[in-house]
Scaffold this motif. Sequence first.
Motif, PDB file in Angstrom:
ATOM      1  N   VAL A 325       0.738  -0.992   0.215  1.00  0.00           N
ATOM      2  CA  VAL A 325       0.403  -0.131   0.013  1.00  0.00           C
ATOM      3  C   VAL A 325       1.159   1.361   0.081  1.00  0.00           C
ATOM      4  O   VAL A 325       0.472   2.455  -0.779  1.00  0.00           O
ATOM      5  N   THR A 326       1.672   1.327   0.188  1.00  0.00           N
ATOM      6  CA  THR A 326       2.827   2.369   0.696  1.00  0.00           C
ATOM      7  C   THR A 326       3.972   2.205  -0.028  1.00  0.00           C
ATOM      8  O   THR A 326       4.594   3.765   0.051  1.00  0.00           O
ATOM      9  N   GLY A 327       4.549   1.827  -0.749  1.00  0.00           N
ATOM     10  CA  GLY A 327       5.440   1.285  -1.286  1.00  0.00           C
ATOM     11  C   GLY A 327       6.455   1.061  -0.464  1.00  0.00           C
ATOM     12  O   GLY A 327       8.174   2.091  -0.645  1.00  0.00           O
ATOM     13  N   LEU A 352       9.537 -11.583   2.576  1.00  0.00           N
ATOM     14  CA  LEU A 352       8.260 -10.378   2.097  1.00  0.00           C
ATOM     15  C   LEU A 352       9.444 -10.729   0.980  1.00  0.00           C
ATOM     16  O   LEU A 352       8.058 -10.594  -0.341  1.00  0.00           O
ATOM     17  N   ARG A 353      10.316 -10.882  -0.200  1.00  0.00           N
ATOM     18  CA  ARG A 353      10.352 -10.921  -0.787  1.00  0.00           C
ATOM     19  C   ARG A 353       9.712 -11.900  -2.394  1.00  0.00           C
ATOM     20  O   ARG A 353       9.605 -12.139  -3.161  1.00  0.00           O
ATOM     21  N   GLY A 354       9.663 -12.882  -1.169  1.00  0.00           N
ATOM     22  CA  GLY A 354       8.334 -14.108  -2.326  1.00  0.00           C
ATOM     23  C   GLY A 354       6.956 -13.510  -2.225  1.00  0.00           C
ATOM     24  O   GLY A 354       5.951 -14.351  -2.927  1.00  0.00           O
ATOM     25  N   ARG A 355       6.799 -12.679  -1.920  1.00  0.00           N
ATOM     26  CA  ARG A 355       5.299 -12.345  -1.696  1.00  0.00           C
ATOM     27  C   ARG A 355       5.257 -10.658  -2.087  1.00  0.00           C
ATOM     28  O   ARG A 355       4.021 -10.462  -2.817  1.00  0.00           O
ATOM     29  N   LEU A 356       5.921  -9.907  -2.101  1.00  0.00           N
ATOM     30  CA  LEU A 356       5.958  -8.827  -2.887  1.00  0.00           C
ATOM     31  C   LEU A 356       5.614  -8.166  -3.817  1.00  0.00           C
ATOM     32  O   LEU A 356       6.223  -9.518  -4.954  1.00  0.00           O
ATOM     33  N   LEU A 357       5.443  -7.864  -4.849  1.00  0.00           N
ATOM     34  CA  LEU A 357       5.409  -7.346  -5.697  1.00  0.00           C
ATOM     35  C   LEU A 357       6.689  -7.162  -6.838  1.00  0.00           C
ATOM     36  O   LEU A 357       7.727  -6.679  -5.534  1.00  0.00           O
ATOM     37  N   ARG A 358       7.147  -7.430  -7.209  1.00  0.00           N
ATOM     38  CA  ARG A 358       8.369  -7.763  -8.479  1.00  0.00           C
ATOM     39  C   ARG A 358       9.106  -6.666  -8.242  1.00  0.00           C
ATOM     40  O   ARG A 358      10.678  -6.241  -7.817  1.00  0.00           O
ATOM     41  N   SER A 359       8.174  -5.286  -8.236  1.00  0.00           N
ATOM     42  CA  SER A 359       9.170  -4.199  -7.870  1.00  0.00           C
ATOM     43  C   SER A 359       9.274  -3.422  -6.488  1.00  0.00           C
ATOM     44  O   SER A 359      10.430  -2.610  -6.769  1.00  0.00           O
ATOM     45  N   LEU A 360       8.627  -4.363  -6.214  1.00  0.00           N
ATOM     46  CA  LEU A 360       9.021  -3.548  -4.745  1.00  0.00           C
ATOM     47  C   LEU A 360       9.987  -4.899  -3.739  1.00  0.00           C
ATOM     48  O   LEU A 360      10.865  -4.308  -3.233  1.00  0.00           O
ATOM     49  N   ALA A 361      10.054  -5.899  -4.712  1.00  0.00           N
ATOM     50  CA  ALA A 361      11.039  -6.671  -3.781  1.00  0.00           C
ATOM     51  C   ALA A 361      12.692  -7.043  -3.996  1.00  0.00           C
ATOM     52  O   ALA A 361      13.026  -7.036  -3.841  1.00  0.00           O
ATOM     53  N   ASP A 362      12.554  -5.953  -4.989  1.00  0.00           N
ATOM     54  CA  ASP A 362      13.584  -6.315  -5.591  1.00  0.00           C
ATOM     55  C   ASP A 362      14.347  -4.927  -4.879  1.00  0.00           C
ATOM     56  O   ASP A 362      15.761  -4.466  -4.587  1.00  0.00           O
ATOM     57  N   ARG A 363      13.687  -3.993  -4.252  1.00  0.00           N
ATOM     58  CA  ARG A 363      13.479  -2.567  -3.727  1.00  0.00           C
ATOM     59  C   ARG A 363      13.930  -2.802  -1.685  1.00  0.00           C
ATOM     60  O   ARG A 363      14.449  -1.930  -1.269  1.00  0.00           O
TER      61      ARG A 363
END
Length: 406
Positions: A325-327, A352-363
């Motif tokens: 939600v917040t990024g 978290l990296r396994g559950r987040l959107l790829r664009s968020l997980a990468d950061r």
Amino acid sequence: MVSTPLGPARAQHARRVVRLVHRGEATTRQDIADATGMSPSLVSRVTADLVRRGVLRTRSGRGSEGPGRPTERLDLHPDAGRTVGVQVARDRLAVLTCDVAGRPLDTWEEPNDAPGVTIDAVHRLAERIAAAARYDASAPPLVGVGAALHDVVSADGGWHVAGHEADAVPVRTVLAEHFDVPIVVDDVSRAFASAEHRFGAGRDAPDLLYLFLGRDGVGSGIFAGDAALRTATGICGEIGHVPVVNDGAPCSCGRRGCLETVATHRALLARARSLRDDDPTGEWQPGDGLHALLAATAEGDPLGRRLVEELADHLCAALDGAIAVTGATTVVLGGDVRASGGTLPGALARRLRGRLLRSLADRLQVRWAELPPTAGAHGMALAALDAAVDAGALIAAPRRKKEVAM
């Protein structure tokens, strides 16, 4: 320091200049002219007046402002003022003074002899702040006061226990009876988040989620695009009350299975004892305390590892939605659980990296908080400094008693 009042137009220009310099958006006269549209001659007059008043100082820099002229860098004069920040927990107070560069000058910790959410507690708090302000008579003048409080703090400066809004104590109004300077009040977890965002583990993170795992509760503070998330009610970012266990233990909020029921020090110690009962072969004993188990976890203790892995599961369940939600892709964890070393941040980041959107997980980055337990007081001293600059309190001019909302 010159104290002759400024005219309205010159005072407005002076406030703009001081604000730009304080925020680091202008360090030379040319920077100020570019940012404000003021003429070079007007900038020179305004900055010269602020230097005479002891609000700004000049220092030689590299480069030039014109043919044959070395650059003069501008910053706030160290003696332009100081602020006091106080951090109020149920059992202890932390009081900190800082200069206009945001650097701590003095820090005190002591028992909280008025732990309730009451008018009397605020008046006693004012007495403690006044004592800190008078600590060194030769110090720069007090220009702002900030207070970080437990429980709930609304945008209008009301302090209350969740569910008891009608009983709110008007903290900012009461403190304004004692101090003729800008006053800010906020929730203690957001104060910790502010300090970590500015000087700690999140200083390079415009999008930050700070989570404090305390003895009895879980607090948080969220930044998006370098702006703190706040609401009129004061209730926001309540990640501790996100349900993470189906049909779990009752929570203080009235629901069941919230993060706060499994992630506080008390909850973790109770779970560790339960795990120890199932497998009594390990070296840790319940009487050793949670900190000892967490320290052993950093060395590979299997019971501690299991406890931390379970905690990572619960934190992931609460945080993945908040991050989506917040990024806020930099997660900073505070509290004594950091004694477990890199185990928890690593375990949480993997989940978290396994559950987040790829664009968020990468950061995504998960870090321990860096600042000491008095960081909430520092965060409020910084907030008070920002308010003082915005209100023109550093400029020696008559002003009325000022209340500043966070």
